[in-house]
Scaffold this motif. Sequence first.
Motif, PDB file in Angstrom:
ATOM      1  N   ASP A 227       0.816  -1.214   0.000  1.00 30.25           N
ATOM      2  CA  ASP A 227       0.000   0.000   0.000  1.00 30.25           C
ATOM      3  C   ASP A 227       0.851   1.265   0.000  1.00 30.25           C
ATOM      4  O   ASP A 227       0.301   2.373   0.010  1.00 30.25           O
ATOM      5  N   PHE A 228       2.160   1.096  -0.012  1.00 32.35           N
ATOM      6  CA  PHE A 228       3.062   2.241   0.044  1.00 32.35           C
ATOM      7  C   PHE A 228       3.289   2.778  -1.371  1.00 32.35           C
ATOM      8  O   PHE A 228       3.890   2.124  -2.212  1.00 32.35           O
ATOM      9  N   ASP A 229       2.809   3.998  -1.616  1.00 27.03           N
ATOM     10  CA  ASP A 229       2.925   4.601  -2.944  1.00 27.03           C
ATOM     11  C   ASP A 229       4.191   5.442  -3.112  1.00 27.03           C
ATOM     12  O   ASP A 229       4.485   5.885  -4.223  1.00 27.03           O
ATOM     13  N   GLY A 230       4.906   5.645  -2.027  1.00 24.87           N
ATOM     14  CA  GLY A 230       6.120   6.459  -2.093  1.00 24.87           C
ATOM     15  C   GLY A 230       6.086   7.582  -1.071  1.00 24.87           C
ATOM     16  O   GLY A 230       5.034   7.923  -0.521  1.00 24.87           O
ATOM     17  N   ILE A 231       7.234   8.169  -0.826  1.00 28.22           N
ATOM     18  CA  ILE A 231       7.319   9.230   0.168  1.00 28.22           C
ATOM     19  C   ILE A 231       6.704  10.516  -0.380  1.00 28.22           C
ATOM     20  O   ILE A 231       6.610  10.720  -1.590  1.00 28.22           O
ATOM     21  N   ASP A 232       6.314  11.359   0.522  1.00 28.21           N
ATOM     22  CA  ASP A 232       5.839  12.689   0.151  1.00 28.21           C
ATOM     23  C   ASP A 232       7.056  13.547  -0.225  1.00 28.21           C
ATOM     24  O   ASP A 232       8.119  13.394   0.374  1.00 28.21           O
ATOM     25  N   PRO A 233       6.933  14.429  -1.212  1.00 26.86           N
ATOM     26  CA  PRO A 233       8.065  15.289  -1.573  1.00 26.86           C
ATOM     27  C   PRO A 233       8.581  16.105  -0.398  1.00 26.86           C
ATOM     28  O   PRO A 233       9.759  16.504  -0.390  1.00 26.86           O
TER      29      PRO A 233
END
Length: 282
Positions: A227-233
């Motif tokens: 479910d991890f789409d990536g870190i926030d900028p």
Amino acid sequence: MDQFDKLLRQRAAEEPVPIPSDYAGRVFQACAALSEAPQKIHHRHWGRWLAAALALFIALPNVSTSAAAAMTEIPGLGALVKVITFRSYSYDDGHSSMDILVPELSGSDAANAVNQEVRTYTDELLTQFYRDCERVGDGYQDLRVSSVVLANTDTWFTLRIDATQTEASSYAFSRFYHIDKATGQVVSLGDLFRDGAEYTAVLSDEVRRQMETQLSADRTLAYFPDDFDGIDPEQNFYFDAEGNLVLVFDEYGIAAGSMGMPEFTMEKNIYQSLLKEKYQKG
């Protein structure tokens, strides 16, 4: 000293709340009260004046915000005059309770900018808390907000604000505020990297790799890598004692509540080539 004297006098003249008129006298009286053997006085009279001047230099930023600001403009002195006070809020009606204690910084425009961000953030928490008081009625809820200074070096400052909201269950989350003292700017994660650098993809891949590695070693862990789409900028982060980047996630963000607030250390070799040149040397 001429530059210091000029800046200090200029800022002191603009100070809305004047320094107490007997302040300097108190400093010198305290120094004069120091006991010394008579035979040593003629050797140490300079030490008294030096002590008085040093006491005034150290104490002045605490009684005059303008003096503190003036000192930060003197090359090499900025890191010496960071002044921290605290703002607190508390509430308890027998059902809902709240306790907030957050610092207020002074000494630079960047510190003032952080203050404004922290005020905005805590005001949002307070507004939501009072709305929840009406919603829960005689039910229970609690809000706790605290802080810690993670770094305060000659070149870098990091403040961490931790909050926990509790109702049926608890939810912990943090915010980090960074000041690059070399540039006098408030810094977020994206400011560390070169324009166009794919830092979010690189760091996200490393977070995902670490989650999967930890899960392989311990199946009781409760990460959600799928479910991890990536870190926030503008992901929460700080630098550890070795200078490595540490990414911090709020509770429930990428794992079950039992995992708390997960942190992932990024080794320098993973992202260093993506940094702006000035941060590659850190």
